[in-house]
Scaffold this motif. Structure first.
Motif: not given
Length: 216
Positions: A61-71, A85-92, A139-142, A145-148
């Motif tokens: 749960i902690s990793c999930l919150c961190i990767v969403i915040w990082r995204f 950002m929402l479109r890429r997040f939802v699609f991923t 978690i790995l997919v998010i 998929a983060a913008p870099l």
């Protein structure tokens, strides 16, 4: 008549494309929301609160919150819009959820084809690892998929013609130098006075002198 039919066809095509796009984004959004909400719901299956969570579940749960915040943090740094950002997040998230659902359906079909029925043991075995595997993959997919920003940015090549002058051939330079007049010689050079007299002027001078002598 053909122009009217063409306009109607284009109008209906835009309406159909808008409706299908809206339904696509809506369905993918519902799948993504359901997939994310199902992770903590599966962890809090007994409703006893945080006390029923083990270290693995707390870590996921902690990793999930961190990767969403990082995204979304990376997206803001790159000046992405909220819609991008929402479109890429939802699609991923929805793509991973649909992929895992298809794999689960393949496993169920294989179980039914081999044994002819679904036993309770199959669901209990799947339920032990389903939530953990799904959480780790999401978690790995998010995270992936983060913008870099680009790691290597190509430098813009400037036009060399503006920086370096065009070299002219030696023959052109020599001819141009010979054609240019020397400023010093032209400035110092004075027009020569006319020293020679024409025959008419000589005759007039002689006549004037004879006339003066006759009076004398």
């Amino acid at each position: 008549m053909k122009s009217i039919l063409n306009v109607l066809d284009i109008l209906l095509g835009h309406i159909a494309a808008g409706i299908m796009t809206f339904l696509l984004y809506l369905s993918l959004g519902v799948v993504a929301i359901f997939s994310l909400v199902s992770i903590p719901i599966d962890f809090f299956e007994y409703g006893a609160g945080i006390s029923e969570l083990d270290l693995a579940e707390i870590g996921l749960i902690s990793c999930l919150c961190i990767v969403i915040w990082r995204f979304y943090r990376r997206g803001n740094q790159l000046n992405w819009t909220k819609w991008q950002m929402l479109r890429r997040f939802v699609f991923t998230v929805s793509s991973m959820a649909l992929l895992l659902s298809s794999l689960a359906l393949i496993g169920i079909w294989d179980e039914v084809s081999n044994k002819g029925r679904l036993e309770l043991e199959f669901f209990t075995t799947v339920d032990k690892f389903d939530t953990y595997i799904f959480s780790i993959l999401v978690i790995l997919v998010i995270y992936a998929a983060a913008p870099l920003p680009k790691l290597w940015q190509k430098e813009k090549t400037e036009d060399k013609s503006t920086d370096t002058p065009i070299k002219q051939p030696d023959s052109v330079l020599q001819t141009s130098s010979t054609l240019e007049p020397d400023s010093q010689t032209t400035s110092n050079k004075q027009p020569e006075s006319v020293s020679t007299l024409t025959p008419q002027t000589e005759q007039q001078a002689d006549s004037i002198s004879n006339f003066a002598q006759g009076k004398l």
